[in-house]
Design a protein around this motif. Sequence first.
Motif, PDB file in Angstrom:
ATOM      1  N   GLY A 368      32.156  20.073  35.652  1.00  0.00           N
ATOM      2  CA  GLY A 368      31.972  19.022  36.608  1.00  0.00           C
ATOM      3  C   GLY A 368      30.863  18.139  35.959  1.00  0.00           C
ATOM      4  N   LEU A 369      30.501  18.186  34.922  1.00  0.00           N
ATOM      5  CA  LEU A 369      29.074  17.315  34.106  1.00  0.00           C
ATOM      6  C   LEU A 369      29.492  15.982  34.033  1.00  0.00           C
ATOM      7  N   ARG A 370      30.913  15.469  33.848  1.00  0.00           N
ATOM      8  CA  ARG A 370      31.223  13.909  33.501  1.00  0.00           C
ATOM      9  C   ARG A 370      30.699  13.213  34.480  1.00  0.00           C
ATOM     10  N   LYS A 371      30.375  13.486  35.858  1.00  0.00           N
ATOM     11  CA  LYS A 371      29.946  12.581  36.758  1.00  0.00           C
ATOM     12  C   LYS A 371      28.538  12.301  36.600  1.00  0.00           C
ATOM     13  N   LYS A 372      27.812  13.446  36.226  1.00  0.00           N
ATOM     14  CA  LYS A 372      26.271  13.360  35.953  1.00  0.00           C
ATOM     15  C   LYS A 372      25.758  12.908  34.817  1.00  0.00           C
ATOM     16  N   LEU A 373      26.783  13.128  33.817  1.00  0.00           N
ATOM     17  CA  LEU A 373      26.480  12.474  32.296  1.00  0.00           C
ATOM     18  C   LEU A 373      27.620  11.902  31.865  1.00  0.00           C
ATOM     19  N   PRO A 374      27.737  10.638  32.075  1.00  0.00           N
ATOM     20  CA  PRO A 374      28.970   9.732  32.003  1.00  0.00           C
ATOM     21  C   PRO A 374      29.091   9.347  30.323  1.00  0.00           C
ATOM     22  N   ILE A 375      27.963   8.961  29.997  1.00  0.00           N
ATOM     23  CA  ILE A 375      27.846   8.532  28.508  1.00  0.00           C
ATOM     24  C   ILE A 375      28.209   9.729  27.655  1.00  0.00           C
ATOM     25  N   THR A 376      27.519  10.760  27.836  1.00  0.00           N
ATOM     26  CA  THR A 376      27.514  11.979  27.069  1.00  0.00           C
ATOM     27  C   THR A 376      29.095  12.445  27.254  1.00  0.00           C
ATOM     28  N   PHE A 377      29.748  12.272  28.363  1.00  0.00           N
ATOM     29  CA  PHE A 377      31.141  12.541  28.727  1.00  0.00           C
ATOM     30  C   PHE A 377      31.960  11.721  27.711  1.00  0.00           C
ATOM     31  N   ILE A 378      32.048  10.663  27.956  1.00  0.00           N
ATOM     32  CA  ILE A 378      32.856   9.769  27.292  1.00  0.00           C
ATOM     33  C   ILE A 378      32.611   9.819  25.770  1.00  0.00           C
ATOM     34  N   THR A 379      31.496  10.079  25.208  1.00  0.00           N
ATOM     35  CA  THR A 379      31.356  10.007  23.700  1.00  0.00           C
ATOM     36  C   THR A 379      31.768  11.313  23.246  1.00  0.00           C
ATOM     37  N   PHE A 380      31.840  12.303  24.150  1.00  0.00           N
ATOM     38  CA  PHE A 380      32.304  13.762  23.574  1.00  0.00           C
ATOM     39  C   PHE A 380      33.592  13.736  23.716  1.00  0.00           C
ATOM     40  N   PHE A 381      34.136  13.068  24.654  1.00  0.00           N
ATOM     41  CA  PHE A 381      35.647  13.049  24.559  1.00  0.00           C
ATOM     42  C   PHE A 381      36.242  12.369  23.445  1.00  0.00           C
ATOM     43  N   ILE A 382      35.787  11.321  23.114  1.00  0.00           N
ATOM     44  CA  ILE A 382      36.128  10.514  21.711  1.00  0.00           C
ATOM     45  C   ILE A 382      36.001  11.486  20.612  1.00  0.00           C
ATOM     46  N   ALA A 383      34.793  12.272  20.654  1.00  0.00           N
ATOM     47  CA  ALA A 383      34.674  13.169  19.560  1.00  0.00           C
ATOM     48  C   ALA A 383      35.941  14.162  19.358  1.00  0.00           C
ATOM     49  N   THR A 384      36.117  14.803  20.788  1.00  0.00           N
ATOM     50  CA  THR A 384      37.028  15.818  20.694  1.00  0.00           C
ATOM     51  C   THR A 384      38.453  15.104  20.378  1.00  0.00           C
ATOM     52  N   TRP A 385      38.602  14.152  20.794  1.00  0.00           N
ATOM     53  CA  TRP A 385      39.883  13.366  20.443  1.00  0.00           C
ATOM     54  C   TRP A 385      40.167  13.214  18.735  1.00  0.00           C
ATOM     55  N   ALA A 386      39.084  12.877  18.463  1.00  0.00           N
ATOM     56  CA  ALA A 386      38.853  12.826  16.818  1.00  0.00           C
ATOM     57  C   ALA A 386      39.077  13.799  15.990  1.00  0.00           C
ATOM     58  N   ILE A 387      38.444  15.171  16.462  1.00  0.00           N
ATOM     59  CA  ILE A 387      38.695  16.399  15.630  1.00  0.00           C
ATOM     60  C   ILE A 387      39.769  16.967  15.910  1.00  0.00           C
ATOM     61  N   ALA A 388      40.466  16.677  17.148  1.00  0.00           N
ATOM     62  CA  ALA A 388      41.746  17.260  17.419  1.00  0.00           C
ATOM     63  C   ALA A 388      42.795  16.550  16.318  1.00  0.00           C
ATOM     64  N   GLY A 389      42.292  15.411  15.596  1.00  0.00           N
ATOM     65  CA  GLY A 389      43.625  14.979  14.926  1.00  0.00           C
ATOM     66  C   GLY A 389      44.461  13.953  15.631  1.00  0.00           C
ATOM     67  N   LEU A 390      44.264  13.530  16.724  1.00  0.00           N
ATOM     68  CA  LEU A 390      45.054  12.738  17.268  1.00  0.00           C
ATOM     69  C   LEU A 390      44.850  11.391  17.144  1.00  0.00           C
ATOM     70  N   PRO A 391      45.778  10.386  16.908  1.00  0.00           N
ATOM     71  CA  PRO A 391      45.720   8.902  16.734  1.00  0.00           C
ATOM     72  C   PRO A 391      45.111   8.135  17.936  1.00  0.00           C
ATOM     73  N   PRO A 392      44.303   7.214  17.400  1.00  0.00           N
ATOM     74  CA  PRO A 392      44.220   6.561  16.174  1.00  0.00           C
ATOM     75  C   PRO A 392      42.821   6.828  15.584  1.00  0.00           C
ATOM     76  N   PHE A 393      42.054   7.996  16.137  1.00  0.00           N
ATOM     77  CA  PHE A 393      40.677   8.255  15.877  1.00  0.00           C
ATOM     78  C   PHE A 393      40.552   8.962  14.471  1.00  0.00           C
ATOM     79  N   ALA A 394      39.390   8.951  14.033  1.00  0.00           N
ATOM     80  CA  ALA A 394      38.996   9.021  12.648  1.00  0.00           C
ATOM     81  C   ALA A 394      39.620  10.363  11.995  1.00  0.00           C
ATOM     82  N   GLY A 395      39.472  11.461  12.941  1.00  0.00           N
ATOM     83  CA  GLY A 395      40.111  12.827  12.338  1.00  0.00           C
ATOM     84  C   GLY A 395      41.523  12.772  11.839  1.00  0.00           C
ATOM     85  N   PHE A 396      42.267  12.036  12.828  1.00  0.00           N
ATOM     86  CA  PHE A 396      43.900  11.685  12.618  1.00  0.00           C
ATOM     87  C   PHE A 396      44.123  11.557  11.112  1.00  0.00           C
TER      88      PHE A 396
END
Length: 639
Positions: A368-396
């Motif tokens: 439940g940390l996404r509401k308390k740490l919104p910037i950390t959550f959003i940026t962590f989500f982007i990095a997760t999407w990227a490392i998972a190899g999902l388009p259109p982020f860098a890791g893909f």
Amino acid sequence: MSITLLVLIPLLPLIGFLINGIGFRHIPKGAVGLIGSLAALGSFAASVAVLLAFKESGSQPQVALLFDWISVGELNIPFSFQIDQLSLLMLMIITGVGSLIHIYSIGYMKHDLGFGKFFSFLNLFLFFMLLLVLGSNYLIMFIGWEGVGLCSYLLIGFWNKNTDFNNAARKAFIMNRIGDLGFLLGIFTIIHAFGSVEYTEVFRQATGLPVGDHVVFAITMLLFVGAMGKSAQIPLYTWLPDAMAGPTPVSALIHAATMVTAGIYMVIRSNVLYTLAPATLEIVAVVGAVTALFAASIGLLQNDIKKVLAYSTVSQLGYMFLGLGVMAYSASMFHVITHAFFKALLFLGAGSVIHAMSDEQDIRFMGGLRKKLPITFITFFIATWAIAGLPPFAGFFSKDEILAHAFEHNKLLWGIGVLGSAMTSFYMFRLLFLTFFGSFRGTQEQEHHLHESPASMTIPLVILAIFSAVGGFIGVPEALGGTHQLAEFMSPLFEAARQVNPEAFAATALTHSEEFRLMGISVVVALVAAIVAYVMYISRNAVPAPESETRTGLENVVYHKYYIDELYDTVFVKPIRTLSSLLASFGEFFIDLFVEGAGKLVKVLSNAGRQTQSGSIGYYVFAMVVGIMVILFWNLLLN
């Protein structure tokens, strides 16, 4: 190109190290952070200026001689820097990402008593890594190679009052020495075979050798042993997860911008030699693929937020070596670049979470940390999407390119890569869901303390998130209507290798429709793995079992990381420790025998001599008479 500007790149971090290292007890914290960060930023600015000058001068490699260094017989080794496409790319990663990590550290380490010492070590780390990539020969590379090993030891064991942290630092140091021995033997073999360690001279001579030459095979294998140690490949990978003992910015620096990329850099730098040794490349590809899958499987059940990321690094490095093994050199470098963005972001995001959670690192006690740490959550989500190899982020883009080359080379290696990709997506989304979604599972005190990190920490997160999102567009494949700008930029690096083995650099045989199918498979696999994680940890609110719960079968084996550490402890550590104890006891026995025996003999003789000094006049007269009689008898006998 200005040599002064070139020298400033490593010199500025060295100056930062000296100022903060000598004066850290006296310089205010604000000034320490400023000096350390400005040194890194200044180095970044100088790197950008050198890159622009390089392009303006026609993108031709240049070697800048600083001074004559070693001259032994016919062997002359200058101390010089080489600027080309590869060194420039590495400079941008090291100084760019390194600068953000320095700025982040101002906030993260603010309350640490060793603040000044920490920044001096960070600057020294940058200096040695820059030396490693700037050198024009293998010997300067080796100096940087050893220097980053030393800095990793200092920083992993930074909180040296903790015995476990010290053990982790020692483990990293010793395991890297094993790899370094291979690297050193490789350099000696290069000197024996080519009479030089300068890249240009070695590669010029190598182009005259046939493909499969046995000396080149030996050289490349020895160099690869060094790369396995530094870049944490099977069987020399176990130090990297334990390296999490250091402060989180250190983890980001080691995993994203500096040390672990050294092995990849060295193989790409030696591309001419590796192209001449297809047998070595096969081994590199197999080791990389197996490491990628093996480490990913361990990451599935880890509960320490930094340990998950650490095994992820080992796995992603495996993909890079897989790319190298199938001669996709530029694709591997592409993944080094994108990985630097999203892995630095993940570690710094994890640091932000740990900072908010009062040093808690177990994801079972988060949620439940996404509401308390919104910037950390959003940026962590982007990095997760990227490392998972999902388009259109860098890791893909970067991972997909490696998998496409692996598919052309060997379908089994491609299958292993896709399976590892699925595991990556699962454990990263598992980490994301358990940390930021659901209800909070920590203590009330931790919940009360939850807050977003200060700007000095969130601004680097946002910058890295932007690059993690758009960084892949430097390598959009033709099938998607793009131009691979990175591959075009790096192409001159492989001219010599192209001469010795033109077939290996032939254009891809894959049609666009085949490329689309491969992309589709990898994306679908990653999406399915993410959905499975969602169902388990969001829909069903599952939480990983506590330590006390008994696990059975394969789950238990994976949870305990295949017992590799225990195996190494049984096979290597304990026998060596026993042998050391025996040798120590043996040595102590002889020391006691000779040193203490001599001491006791002197003591006995001195006691006997002391008896003659009784202070009795009668005794002295008696002794004198006896002495005179002995002398007289002695003279009579001699005569």
